[in-house]
Design a protein around this motif. Structure first.
Motif, PDB file in Angstrom:
ATOM      1  N   LEU A 131       0.848  -1.186   0.000  1.00  0.00           N
ATOM      2  CA  LEU A 131       0.000   0.000   0.000  1.00  0.00           C
ATOM      3  C   LEU A 131       0.885   1.238   0.000  1.00  0.00           C
ATOM      4  N   VAL A 132       0.627   2.133  -0.960  1.00  0.00           N
ATOM      5  CA  VAL A 132       1.441   3.338  -1.107  1.00  0.00           C
ATOM      6  C   VAL A 132       0.556   4.572  -0.990  1.00  0.00           C
ATOM      7  N   PHE A 133       0.894   5.453  -0.035  1.00  0.00           N
ATOM      8  CA  PHE A 133       0.212   6.744   0.071  1.00  0.00           C
ATOM      9  C   PHE A 133       0.916   7.703  -0.886  1.00  0.00           C
ATOM     10  N   ASP A 225       1.356  -6.076   3.678  1.00  0.00           N
ATOM     11  CA  ASP A 225       2.683  -6.518   4.105  1.00  0.00           C
ATOM     12  C   ASP A 225       3.675  -5.356   4.175  1.00  0.00           C
ATOM     13  N   VAL A 226       3.509  -4.406   3.274  1.00  0.00           N
ATOM     14  CA  VAL A 226       4.393  -3.238   3.214  1.00  0.00           C
ATOM     15  C   VAL A 226       3.538  -1.997   2.980  1.00  0.00           C
ATOM     16  N   ILE A 227       3.850  -0.912   3.702  1.00  0.00           N
ATOM     17  CA  ILE A 227       3.131   0.362   3.543  1.00  0.00           C
ATOM     18  C   ILE A 227       4.161   1.482   3.386  1.00  0.00           C
ATOM     19  N   MET A 228       3.960   2.309   2.380  1.00  0.00           N
ATOM     20  CA  MET A 228       4.832   3.460   2.129  1.00  0.00           C
ATOM     21  C   MET A 228       4.005   4.739   2.290  1.00  0.00           C
ATOM     22  N   VAL A 229       4.422   5.616   3.219  1.00  0.00           N
ATOM     23  CA  VAL A 229       3.730   6.895   3.414  1.00  0.00           C
ATOM     24  C   VAL A 229       4.586   7.999   2.785  1.00  0.00           C
ATOM     25  N   ASP A 230       4.193   8.421   1.605  1.00  0.00           N
ATOM     26  CA  ASP A 230       4.907   9.482   0.894  1.00  0.00           C
ATOM     27  C   ASP A 230       3.913  10.518   0.379  1.00  0.00           C
ATOM     28  N   ALA A 231       2.766  10.622   1.066  1.00  0.00           N
ATOM     29  CA  ALA A 231       1.689  11.551   0.724  1.00  0.00           C
ATOM     30  C   ALA A 231       0.735  11.568   1.914  1.00  0.00           C
ATOM     31  N   THR A 248      -2.932   6.244  10.599  1.00  0.00           N
ATOM     32  CA  THR A 248      -3.771   5.188  10.031  1.00  0.00           C
ATOM     33  C   THR A 248      -2.923   4.028   9.513  1.00  0.00           C
ATOM     34  N   ALA A 249      -1.762   4.339   8.952  1.00  0.00           N
ATOM     35  CA  ALA A 249      -0.864   3.278   8.490  1.00  0.00           C
ATOM     36  C   ALA A 249      -0.422   2.404   9.658  1.00  0.00           C
ATOM     37  N   GLY A 250      -0.106   3.049  10.794  1.00  0.00           N
ATOM     38  CA  GLY A 250       0.278   2.287  11.980  1.00  0.00           C
ATOM     39  C   GLY A 250      -0.869   1.451  12.524  1.00  0.00           C
ATOM     40  N   LEU A 251      -2.086   1.982  12.463  1.00  0.00           N
ATOM     41  CA  LEU A 251      -3.255   1.263  12.961  1.00  0.00           C
ATOM     42  C   LEU A 251      -3.566   0.060  12.060  1.00  0.00           C
ATOM     43  N   ILE A 252      -3.447   0.243  10.746  1.00  0.00           N
ATOM     44  CA  ILE A 252      -3.665  -0.861   9.809  1.00  0.00           C
ATOM     45  C   ILE A 252      -2.646  -1.972  10.052  1.00  0.00           C
ATOM     46  N   ALA A 253      -1.393  -1.592  10.307  1.00  0.00           N
ATOM     47  CA  ALA A 253      -0.344  -2.589  10.556  1.00  0.00           C
ATOM     48  C   ALA A 253      -0.629  -3.369  11.842  1.00  0.00           C
ATOM     49  N   ARG A 254      -1.024  -2.673  12.891  1.00  0.00           N
ATOM     50  CA  ARG A 254      -1.301  -3.344  14.172  1.00  0.00           C
ATOM     51  C   ARG A 254      -2.546  -4.221  14.085  1.00  0.00           C
ATOM     52  N   ASN A 255      -3.490  -3.834  13.260  1.00  0.00           N
ATOM     53  CA  ASN A 255      -4.757  -4.565  13.155  1.00  0.00           C
ATOM     54  C   ASN A 255      -4.665  -5.750  12.188  1.00  0.00           C
ATOM     55  N   LYS A 256      -3.499  -5.981  11.645  1.00  0.00           N
ATOM     56  CA  LYS A 256      -3.288  -7.125  10.756  1.00  0.00           C
ATOM     57  C   LYS A 256      -3.530  -8.421  11.530  1.00  0.00           C
ATOM     58  N   GLU A 257      -4.091  -9.412  10.848  1.00  0.00           N
ATOM     59  CA  GLU A 257      -4.472 -10.647  11.527  1.00  0.00           C
ATOM     60  C   GLU A 257      -3.269 -11.353  12.140  1.00  0.00           C
ATOM     61  N   HIS A 258      -2.177 -11.412  11.392  1.00  0.00           N
ATOM     62  CA  HIS A 258      -0.952 -12.027  11.927  1.00  0.00           C
ATOM     63  C   HIS A 258       0.241 -11.548  11.111  1.00  0.00           C
ATOM     64  N   THR A 261       4.293  -5.953   9.584  1.00  0.00           N
ATOM     65  CA  THR A 261       4.142  -5.032   8.457  1.00  0.00           C
ATOM     66  C   THR A 261       5.299  -4.044   8.478  1.00  0.00           C
ATOM     67  N   ASP A 262       5.956  -3.906   7.338  1.00  0.00           N
ATOM     68  CA  ASP A 262       7.038  -2.924   7.211  1.00  0.00           C
ATOM     69  C   ASP A 262       6.433  -1.613   6.730  1.00  0.00           C
ATOM     70  N   VAL A 263       6.640  -0.558   7.523  1.00  0.00           N
ATOM     71  CA  VAL A 263       6.073   0.753   7.208  1.00  0.00           C
ATOM     72  C   VAL A 263       7.215   1.744   6.990  1.00  0.00           C
ATOM     73  N   PHE A 264       7.152   2.460   5.866  1.00  0.00           N
ATOM     74  CA  PHE A 264       8.168   3.458   5.526  1.00  0.00           C
ATOM     75  C   PHE A 264       7.522   4.845   5.501  1.00  0.00           C
ATOM     76  N   VAL A 265       8.228   5.811   6.038  1.00  0.00           N
ATOM     77  CA  VAL A 265       7.765   7.197   6.007  1.00  0.00           C
ATOM     78  C   VAL A 265       8.860   8.047   5.377  1.00  0.00           C
ATOM     79  N   HIS A 266       8.482   8.786   4.338  1.00  0.00           N
ATOM     80  CA  HIS A 266       9.442   9.646   3.646  1.00  0.00           C
ATOM     81  C   HIS A 266       9.307  11.082   4.123  1.00  0.00           C
ATOM     82  N   ASP A 267      10.362  11.852   3.914  1.00  0.00           N
ATOM     83  CA  ASP A 267      10.422  13.277   4.302  1.00  0.00           C
ATOM     84  C   ASP A 267      10.428  13.458   5.818  1.00  0.00           C
TER      85      ASP A 267
END
Length: 311
Positions: A131-133, A225-231, A248-258, A261-267
């Motif tokens: 998922l890419v923002f 599995d992977v989330i990129m926050v660049d927007a 919201t990206a952090g909440l989606i990652a924590r709410n994953k069934e099992h 999740t790798d989350v990236f934040v740019h800027d």
């Protein structure tokens, strides 16, 4: 007297011829016997050489087998190549990316070192749900790096989506609307510290004001599995800012069934990205920072009830 004399002469001639005949026979036999040892020697030599050649050949024949066996023991045999190649075409996403970046002067906003951080994770996890923002000049690259997986883009600018879809219709993107502004960041940070924002649940049902509830339903239903926050845009006070996107990206990652999740934040050199990523993605989950990008690895909180919001 004449007949007797003739008889005597004839007898002498006959005896003389017989003597010469005997002498010739003796000489002929002696020459034969003298040549016989040489012929026998040559025959024996020929037989000896023949036996030697056969013996050498017999001794040399096993050597390739012995060498081969030794080689096979020392190094594992390589699998033979198939006569008919099983794949002769480049993946469409890769081919499109090569053509796109080879024919444009516009390059992605992230640097090579920053892209390498997320590329290493995608190399391990792809094909995966990514998922890419933000929809930008690097979108085709992310799709190619996640070949075989699902890559979805969330974009705030509808006209930009239309423009990109005309050039690259294969990208999956959705228009989203944010109701926050950068100048509200401090107030939203205080709200994020409230107890309702520490509860892990589906963002659609969260009571936290930071949780974004306007994404397409499949965004919430999918395990990412992977989330990129660049927007969204966040470089001026009137811009939406990434406060809600990061939370919201952090909440989606924590709410994953099992799983994780790798989350990236740019800027993260900017105030909002810096503070909100540390607060809601948690410094305890921070794995790496390269330039302006941070990498967090967030485990599922549903798989382990009672896990604190931040470690």
């Amino acid at each position: 007297m004449r007949s007797k004399t003739q008889f005597t002469c004839t007898l002498k001639v006959a005896l003389l011829c017989l003597a010469f005949l005997c002498l010739f026979i003796l000489l002929f036999r002696s020459s034969i016997f003298s040549l016989s040892p040489q012929l026998t020697s040559q025959t024996n030599l020929s037989n000896t050489n023949s036996n030697t050649i056969v013996s050498v050949s017999a001794e040399e024949e096993p050597q390739p087998t012995t060498t081969t066996a030794t080689t096979e023991t020392a190094t594992p045999s390589c699998p033979s190549l198939p006569l008919t190649p099983t794949c002769t075409k480049a993946p469409p996403s890769l081919a499109n990316a090569l053509i796109h970046y080879a024919t444009t002067n516009i390059t992605p906003q992230q640097t090579l070192h920053e892209i390498s951080v997320s590329a290493r994770v995608l190399q391990k996890k792809s094909p995966c749900n990514f998922l890419v923002f933000g929809l930008g000049h690097d979108s085709l690259m992310w799709t190619a790096l996640n070949y075989g997986g699902r890559t979805v883009f969330l974009e705030e600018d509808k006209s930009w989506i239309d423009q990109i879809q005309q050039k690259i219709p294969s990208l999956e993107s959705y228009h989203v609307v944010y109701d926050t502004k950068v100048h509200q960041a401090d107030e939203l940070m205080k709200i994020g510290m409230e107890e309702d924002c520490k509860k892990v649940t589906d963002p659609r049902f969260s009571k936290c004001q930071l949780a974004h509830k306007g994404f397409p339903s499949e965004i919430y239903d999918m395990d990412w599995d992977v989330i990129m926050v660049d927007a969204p845009t966040g470089y001026f006070d009137g811009a939406p800012g990434r406060m809600s996107a990061i939370y919201t990206a952090g909440l989606i990652a924590r709410n994953k069934e099992h799983g994780e999740t790798d989350v990236f934040v740019h800027d993260v050199d900017r105030k909002v990205e810096d503070k909100f990523s540390k607060a809601f993605l948690c410094e305890g989950y921070l794995r790496e920072q390269e330039g302006r990008i941070r990498h967090f690895n967030i485990p599922s909180h549903r798989a382990r009830l009672g896990r604190p919001f931040c470690p």
